[in-house]
Write a protein that holds these residues in place. Structure first.
Motif, PDB file in Angstrom:
ATOM      1  N   CYS A  31      58.122 -25.130   5.847  1.00 18.08           N
ATOM      2  CA  CYS A  31      58.252 -25.865   4.816  1.00 18.08           C
ATOM      3  C   CYS A  31      57.279 -25.172   3.688  1.00 18.08           C
ATOM      4  CB  CYS A  31      58.280 -27.026   4.880  1.00 18.08           C
ATOM      5  SG  CYS A  31      56.407 -27.148   5.307  1.00 18.08           S
ATOM      6  N   LYS A  32      56.151 -24.083   3.835  1.00 21.23           N
ATOM      7  CA  LYS A  32      55.648 -23.613   3.013  1.00 21.23           C
ATOM      8  C   LYS A  32      54.690 -22.556   3.099  1.00 21.23           C
ATOM      9  CE  LYS A  32      52.373 -24.951  -0.845  1.00 21.23           C
ATOM     10  NZ  LYS A  32      51.274 -26.427  -1.700  1.00 21.23           N
ATOM     11  N   PHE A  33      54.688 -21.875   2.369  1.00 20.94           N
ATOM     12  CA  PHE A  33      53.986 -20.058   2.334  1.00 20.94           C
ATOM     13  C   PHE A  33      53.419 -19.254   1.223  1.00 20.94           C
ATOM     14  CE2 PHE A  33      54.951 -15.392   2.587  1.00 20.94           C
ATOM     15  CZ  PHE A  33      53.237 -15.527   2.863  1.00 20.94           C
ATOM     16  N   VAL A  34      52.651 -19.429   0.486  1.00 24.59           N
ATOM     17  CA  VAL A  34      51.447 -19.134  -0.044  1.00 24.59           C
ATOM     18  C   VAL A  34      50.662 -17.476  -0.034  1.00 24.59           C
ATOM     19  CG1 VAL A  34      50.433 -19.203  -2.111  1.00 24.59           C
ATOM     20  CG2 VAL A  34      51.821 -21.459  -1.172  1.00 24.59           C
ATOM     21  N   PRO A  35      51.681 -16.372   0.062  1.00 25.85           N
ATOM     22  CA  PRO A  35      51.004 -15.415   0.290  1.00 25.85           C
ATOM     23  C   PRO A  35      49.726 -14.628  -0.210  1.00 25.85           C
ATOM     24  CG  PRO A  35      53.072 -14.550  -0.417  1.00 25.85           C
ATOM     25  CD  PRO A  35      53.066 -16.462  -0.505  1.00 25.85           C
ATOM     26  N   GLU A  36      49.304 -14.840  -1.484  1.00 27.43           N
ATOM     27  CA  GLU A  36      48.345 -14.379  -2.288  1.00 27.43           C
ATOM     28  C   GLU A  36      47.325 -14.647  -1.748  1.00 27.43           C
ATOM     29  OE1 GLU A  36      51.138 -16.102  -3.617  1.00 27.43           O
ATOM     30  OE2 GLU A  36      52.056 -14.731  -4.017  1.00 27.43           O
ATOM     31  N   HIS A  37      46.346 -14.156  -1.667  1.00 27.57           N
ATOM     32  CA  HIS A  37      44.964 -13.831  -1.563  1.00 27.57           C
ATOM     33  C   HIS A  37      44.207 -13.244  -2.564  1.00 27.57           C
ATOM     34  CE1 HIS A  37      44.803 -14.235   2.807  1.00 27.57           C
ATOM     35  NE2 HIS A  37      46.150 -13.404   2.669  1.00 27.57           N
ATOM     36  N   ASN A  38      42.918 -14.093  -3.015  1.00 26.08           N
ATOM     37  CA  ASN A  38      41.742 -13.570  -4.460  1.00 26.08           C
ATOM     38  C   ASN A  38      40.864 -13.487  -3.989  1.00 26.08           C
ATOM     39  OD1 ASN A  38      41.269 -16.130  -2.724  1.00 26.08           O
ATOM     40  ND2 ASN A  38      40.271 -17.095  -5.329  1.00 26.08           N
ATOM     41  N   HIS A  39      40.569 -12.385  -3.028  1.00 26.88           N
ATOM     42  CA  HIS A  39      39.645 -12.130  -2.155  1.00 26.88           C
ATOM     43  C   HIS A  39      39.156 -10.046  -1.283  1.00 26.88           C
ATOM     44  CE1 HIS A  39      40.570 -13.833   1.405  1.00 26.88           C
ATOM     45  NE2 HIS A  39      40.972 -14.597   1.345  1.00 26.88           N
ATOM     46  N   GLU A  40      38.300 -10.013  -1.200  1.00 27.08           N
ATOM     47  CA  GLU A  40      38.486  -8.478  -0.747  1.00 27.08           C
ATOM     48  C   GLU A  40      39.369  -8.720   0.630  1.00 27.08           C
ATOM     49  OE1 GLU A  40      36.053  -4.576  -0.786  1.00 27.08           O
ATOM     50  OE2 GLU A  40      35.243  -6.649  -1.106  1.00 27.08           O
ATOM     51  N   LEU A  41      39.749  -7.999   1.265  1.00 30.45           N
ATOM     52  CA  LEU A  41      40.148  -8.143   2.863  1.00 30.45           C
ATOM     53  C   LEU A  41      39.357  -6.954   3.452  1.00 30.45           C
ATOM     54  CD1 LEU A  41      43.938  -8.002   1.329  1.00 30.45           C
ATOM     55  CD2 LEU A  41      42.687  -9.957   1.301  1.00 30.45           C
ATOM     56  N   LEU A  42      40.082  -7.451   5.471  1.00 30.14           N
ATOM     57  CA  LEU A  42      39.791  -6.876   6.313  1.00 30.14           C
ATOM     58  C   LEU A  42      39.943  -5.802   6.655  1.00 30.14           C
ATOM     59  CD1 LEU A  42      37.344  -9.106   8.046  1.00 30.14           C
ATOM     60  CD2 LEU A  42      36.213  -7.386   6.621  1.00 30.14           C
ATOM     61  N   THR A  43      40.211  -4.788   7.335  1.00 37.37           N
ATOM     62  CA  THR A  43      40.780  -4.228   8.489  1.00 37.37           C
ATOM     63  C   THR A  43      41.694  -4.955   9.815  1.00 37.37           C
ATOM     64  OG1 THR A  43      39.294  -3.663   9.401  1.00 37.37           O
ATOM     65  CG2 THR A  43      40.141  -2.197   7.428  1.00 37.37           C
ATOM     66  N   LYS A  52      56.226 -34.303  12.604  1.00 31.90           N
ATOM     67  CA  LYS A  52      54.981 -33.471  12.403  1.00 31.90           C
ATOM     68  C   LYS A  52      55.092 -32.520  11.833  1.00 31.90           C
ATOM     69  CE  LYS A  52      54.168 -35.010  17.852  1.00 31.90           C
ATOM     70  NZ  LYS A  52      54.403 -34.224  19.362  1.00 31.90           N
ATOM     71  N   ASP A  53      53.331 -32.239  11.503  1.00 30.21           N
ATOM     72  CA  ASP A  53      53.748 -31.210   9.620  1.00 30.21           C
ATOM     73  C   ASP A  53      52.268 -30.625  10.185  1.00 30.21           C
ATOM     74  OD1 ASP A  53      53.591 -29.679   8.025  1.00 30.21           O
ATOM     75  OD2 ASP A  53      51.538 -31.124   6.973  1.00 30.21           O
ATOM     76  N   PHE A  54      51.987 -28.664  10.613  1.00 34.27           N
ATOM     77  CA  PHE A  54      51.199 -28.128  10.630  1.00 34.27           C
ATOM     78  C   PHE A  54      51.049 -27.159   9.294  1.00 34.27           C
ATOM     79  CE2 PHE A  54      52.183 -29.664  15.226  1.00 34.27           C
ATOM     80  CZ  PHE A  54      51.168 -29.501  15.613  1.00 34.27           C
ATOM     81  N   GLY A  55      49.961 -27.267   9.244  1.00 36.54           N
ATOM     82  CA  GLY A  55      49.513 -26.054   8.271  1.00 36.54           C
ATOM     83  C   GLY A  55      48.474 -25.490   8.363  1.00 36.54           C
ATOM     84  N   TRP A  56      48.327 -24.233   7.738  1.00 38.48           N
ATOM     85  CA  TRP A  56      47.021 -22.892   7.906  1.00 38.48           C
ATOM     86  C   TRP A  56      47.091 -22.513   6.957  1.00 38.48           C
ATOM     87  CZ3 TRP A  56      51.372 -23.788  10.941  1.00 38.48           C
ATOM     88  CH2 TRP A  56      51.538 -23.754  12.093  1.00 38.48           C
ATOM     89  N   SER A  57      45.876 -22.562   6.144  1.00 39.89           N
ATOM     90  CA  SER A  57      45.176 -21.999   4.582  1.00 39.89           C
ATOM     91  C   SER A  57      44.314 -21.119   4.697  1.00 39.89           C
ATOM     92  CB  SER A  57      44.575 -23.193   4.678  1.00 39.89           C
ATOM     93  OG  SER A  57      44.444 -23.147   3.070  1.00 39.89           O
ATOM     94  N   SER A  58      44.220 -20.385   3.904  1.00 42.69           N
ATOM     95  CA  SER A  58      42.263 -19.589   3.892  1.00 42.69           C
ATOM     96  C   SER A  58      41.488 -20.176   2.377  1.00 42.69           C
ATOM     97  CB  SER A  58      42.795 -18.598   3.526  1.00 42.69           C
ATOM     98  OG  SER A  58      44.011 -17.713   4.298  1.00 42.69           O
ATOM     99  N   CYS A  81      40.935 -19.750  -2.221  1.00 42.59           N
ATOM    100  CA  CYS A  81      42.286 -18.642  -1.973  1.00 42.59           C
ATOM    101  C   CYS A  81      42.776 -20.162  -0.924  1.00 42.59           C
ATOM    102  CB  CYS A  81      41.721 -17.876  -0.366  1.00 42.59           C
ATOM    103  SG  CYS A  81      43.259 -16.308  -0.169  1.00 42.59           S
ATOM    104  N   LYS A  82      43.860 -19.742  -1.795  1.00 46.14           N
ATOM    105  CA  LYS A  82      45.472 -20.525  -1.557  1.00 46.14           C
ATOM    106  C   LYS A  82      46.577 -20.054  -0.568  1.00 46.14           C
ATOM    107  CE  LYS A  82      43.773 -23.158  -5.188  1.00 46.14           C
ATOM    108  NZ  LYS A  82      43.032 -25.012  -4.225  1.00 46.14           N
ATOM    109  N   ALA A  83      46.156 -18.748  -0.294  1.00 48.16           N
ATOM    110  CA  ALA A  83      46.744 -18.803   0.992  1.00 48.16           C
ATOM    111  C   ALA A  83      46.956 -19.166   2.158  1.00 48.16           C
ATOM    112  CB  ALA A  83      46.787 -17.301   1.676  1.00 48.16           C
ATOM    113  N   THR A  84      48.464 -20.053   2.127  1.00 49.05           N
ATOM    114  CA  THR A  84      48.862 -21.170   2.960  1.00 49.05           C
ATOM    115  C   THR A  84      50.345 -20.349   3.861  1.00 49.05           C
ATOM    116  OG1 THR A  84      48.674 -23.219   3.710  1.00 49.05           O
ATOM    117  CG2 THR A  84      49.104 -22.626   2.179  1.00 49.05           C
ATOM    118  N   MET A  85      50.101 -20.800   4.974  1.00 49.42           N
ATOM    119  CA  MET A  85      51.500 -21.365   5.310  1.00 49.42           C
ATOM    120  C   MET A  85      51.540 -22.618   6.053  1.00 49.42           C
ATOM    121  SD  MET A  85      54.215 -19.273   8.484  1.00 49.42           S
ATOM    122  CE  MET A  85      53.812 -19.708   9.749  1.00 49.42           C
TER     123      MET A  85
END
Length: 778
Positions: A146-158, A2-8, A130-134
């Protein structure tokens, strides 16, 4: 595996492709998403950069957040400069939910839990890329990043604003229970959100928005439609009859297996009819269910002068055949006892059915419905003669005898040229059914209109709406009925536990307190007090019969005549209040108190239906289920008892963090013990013990007499107005009163174009028109 992914990457939740998670290494799990999990809104993320210091930098999506991150009152503190709060490859979690919570807390808010082959619907919003994902995978009993990309390419929220992102929103199990409870009580979504906000401590802490609540309720509704609305209604009737032996129902089924009209009545309604069923009103109303079936309640008035129910029905149409079936079914439910008087609106189908099924019942028409038709048929008189309405009102409402009414009616017809009006002649031919002077000689419990039915319709519409399914409608009807009977119990307690203030020194008033209910006594007391304002004079004597003239002492010159039979101790007044309402009028009391000086109420002038003991008579034909009291073993009662205990405990536990942690640990231990008891089958054993204690009547089963599954009824048009269209009263469409000139005081024009201004007014208007033309050219 089983594999799970979270992406932005986009506004939609998506499965990781081979570029993010190679197909040969990881497998996509089957759809394990929570039922109401919502997608995340792109473009709104939390910046977890600047990890070299010990504080997470939170930027406002609007660009006006300050650097210390307290714009929303939220600070995220890192425990070390290495970024312990940030995911890293190899980080392990016990459960998938732990990984989800960790990722959401850090702002990497993209869940990818959908099946790989599922197509993503095309949206109206542009993906930001945006490529931010885990991504996590199963490693033994634990889950590893198994994979983590922290960078975002857009403006952020509080951080506080992230609660509105789709990936962070969700309806919890506790919230679902509360939402269902409020929805069943007729609370709209906006008020449900207000309750959730109050419980959560603010709008940003709810965890969902109104759209999520509507989506949850919509999913529930679709599931109910899949089960079958009519079949669920039939199952409710069967279950209700098992639990309540005196509950009766009847359903019609057409040749296609679709549900038709249905009728039902519980024990309380059937018993109430035996006490107060002498006068009945029933009227059809609409917009109470999704199929536009007419809701037809049978209602009356109890000893507290409150509206009560004698049963109700949902009709697919309003033909004479439908009403005949309904009345015969209702007659069977109320043990074949016909009412003495029935009041309806002026509907031909109802009149035909009543004449066929209830030939010995006096049929009265609703006075209000008839009077509403007069401005429509006589609009020219209402607009032309202002005094017509006043004279007509006096003829209908203020005449005392039939001769007075006949005389004034003829006078109005002649005065206003209505002698040949066919519509008025038709009403005049049926005057005994709607004119008050003819109704007063028949007992109607004080009712001359279907206002009781109309008030019940309004009362039920607080619980139901036009989108309510019939299976939900019966549940809401039961709740509304419970509320009405609770009001009756309140009046019972008030009558027995309080004492009204006396207004006279007569002993008959003291005696009336012991006999009448509080509302009935207040009516009698008002008549007794006002009888002191009248003077009785004997005008005729014939053997044992005497005639008295009763006149007021003030400026009112209206005279009433009271006939008294000394042998039978009976009296009849020309106002006929006792015959119509069942309580002595002030005119008869004036004669009795001044000529006989009574100290107690004459037994022949006390109707049992208005007394405290009106429901003391036992009805052997109907099971007495109303007195059934729960033994405390009901699941809802147990849950309510525990909730009250938990509320007090939660109040104490929330006073400090130490108390909260201590309570949390104790609850975890209790939770584990309860789960262990559940696996051991403790609840099944308890249910078996309870079933052995139940009476055979409650455990009886009713066999379905339908060999096939009931289909939902067809939606049919009704006689009533549509929801958004209403036939306007002629008064609403009447011409607006003409404006009057403030200079010459003549109607038809204003001071701007008054002829008395002469050339000055013309010049002014001419100059004004020139200025308007110039402005248009420029």
């Amino acid at each position: 595996m089983k594999d799970f992914g979270w992406s932005s990457d986009s506004d939609d939740v998506e499965i990781l492709t081979s570029t993010n998670c190679p197909q040969g290494v990881y497998e996509t799990i089957e759809d394990e998403t929570v039922e109401d999990q919502c997608n995340v809104n792109v473009g709104d993320c939390v910046n977890l950069g600047d990890l070299d210091d010990n504080r997470v930098n939170v930027e406002n999506g609007d660009g006006d957040g300050d650097g210390d991150g307290d714009g929303d009152g939220v600070n995220f503190i890192s425990t070390s400069s290495s970024g312990v709060l940030e995911p890293f490859i190899g980080k392990e979690f016990d459960e998938v939910e732990d990984a989800q919570a960790f990722y959401k807390a850090e702002g990497f808010r993209r869940e990818s839990l959908k099946q790989k082959e599922r197509q993503i619907p095309e949206t109206a919003e542009t993906k930001i890329g945006c490529k931010a994902t885990m991504c996590i995978k199963k490693d033994g009993d634990r889950w590893k990043v198994c994979k983590f990309v922290p960078e975002h390419n857009h403006e952020l929220l509080t951080p506080r604003s992230t609660s509105m992102l789709r990936g962070h929103r969700g309806v919890t199990r506790v919230q679902k229970n509360l939402i269902l409870t409020l929805n069943e009580s007729g609370v709209p979504t906006r008020k449900i959100m207000s309750v959730l906000s109050k419980e959560a401590g603010g709008d940003f802490k709810i965890g969902c928005i109104g759209k999520d609540v509507e989506k949850f309720l919509g999913n529930k509704r679709r599931k109910l439609f899949e089960e079958g609305d009519a079949q669920r209604l039939y199952a409710y009737f069967l279950d209700r009859q098992c639990k309540e032996p005196g509950f009766v129902y009847s359903m019609q089924v057409d040749e296609n297996g679709c549900m038709g009209s249905c009728f039902w009545a519980d024990v309380r309604s059937r018993s109430a009819y035996q006490y107060f069923g002498d006068v009945v009103t029933f009227d059809a109303t609409y917009l109470t269910n999704i199929y536009k079936m007419s809701f037809v309640p049978f209602s009356g008035v109890n000893h507290h002068h409150q509206t009560i129910m004698f049963g109700c029905a949902l009709l697919v149409n309003e033909t004479a055949e439908s009403y005949v079936w309904l009345l015969r079914t209702w007659q069977e439910a109320i043990l074949g006892r016909a009412p003495s008087t029935i009041i309806t609106d002026d509907d031909k189908a109802m009149a035909k059915a009543i004449a066929e099924v209830l030939p010995n019942t006096t049929h009265r028409l609703c006075l209000w419905h008839i009077l509403q038709k007069f401005p429509e048929h006589l609009a020219h008189l209402y607009n032309k003669f202002p005094d017509f309405q006043k004279e007509f009102h006096h003829c209908i409402h203020d005449t005392i005898t039939a001769d007075e009414f006949e005389e004034e009616w003829v006078t109005i017809l002649v005065k206003y040229g209505l002698v040949g009006n066919d519509w008025l002649q038709n009403l005049y031919n049926r005057r005994e059914k709607w004119v008050p002077v003819y109704l007063r000689t028949t007992f109607c419990a004080g009712m001359s209109t279907t206002q009781r039915s109309e008030s019940m319709n309004k009362f039920f519409k607080d619980y139901v709406r036009s989108s309510t399914m019939v299976s939900d409608f019966v549940h809401q009807y039961e709740k509304a009925l419970d509320a009405r009977y609770f009001k009756e119990k309140e009046k019972d307690v008030r009558t027995k536990s309080s004492r009204p203030v006396l207004k006279t020194c007569w002993g008959i008033e003291e005696e009336a307190i012991k006999v009448y209910t509080r509302k009935s006594f207040s009516i009698f007391q008002a008549e007794l007090f006002n009888c002191q304002r009248y003077k009785a004079t004997k005008v005729q004597t014939e053997g044992e019969s005497k005639m008295y003239e009763v006149a007021p002492k003030g400026n009112d010159k209206r005279i009433y005549y009271v006939s008294v039979d000394c042998r039978s101790s009976t009296a009849i007044c020309t106002c006929h209040m006792f015959e119509f309402l069942g309580i002595l009028c002030r005119h008869i009391l004036c004669v009795f108190m001044k000529k006989s000086n009574l100290d107690c109420l004459p037994p022949n002038y006390v109707l049992e239906r208005w007394t405290i003991n009106a429901k003391s008579r036992a009805i052997r034909e109907i099971p007495n289920y109303e007195g059934h009291v729960s033994n405390g073993e009901d699941q809802i009662m147990r849950k309510s008892h525990l909730m009250m205990q938990f509320y007090d405990i939660a109040e104490l536990g929330s006073q400090s963090r130490f108390q909260m942690e201590h309570l949390s640990l104790a609850l975890d231990k209790v939770h584990k013990v309860l789960l262990l008891m559940d696996t051991m089958g403790e609840q099944n054993l308890e249910a078996g013990d309870m079933s052995r204690n139940e009476s055979p009547a409650l455990r009886s089963q009713v066999i379905s007499n339908f060999s096939q599954t009931l289909q939902d009824p067809q939606r049919v048009p009704t006689k009533g107005r549509p929801k958004s269209l209403r036939a306007k009263n002629p008064r609403e469409t009447a011409l607006v009163k003409k404006r009057r000139c403030s200079i010459c005081k003549i109607e038809g024009h204003t001071k701007n174009n008054c002829p008395s201004l002469g050339d000055a007014g013309i010049t002014t208007l001419h100059n004004m028109s020139q200025r308007v033309d110039l402005e248009r050219e420029t």
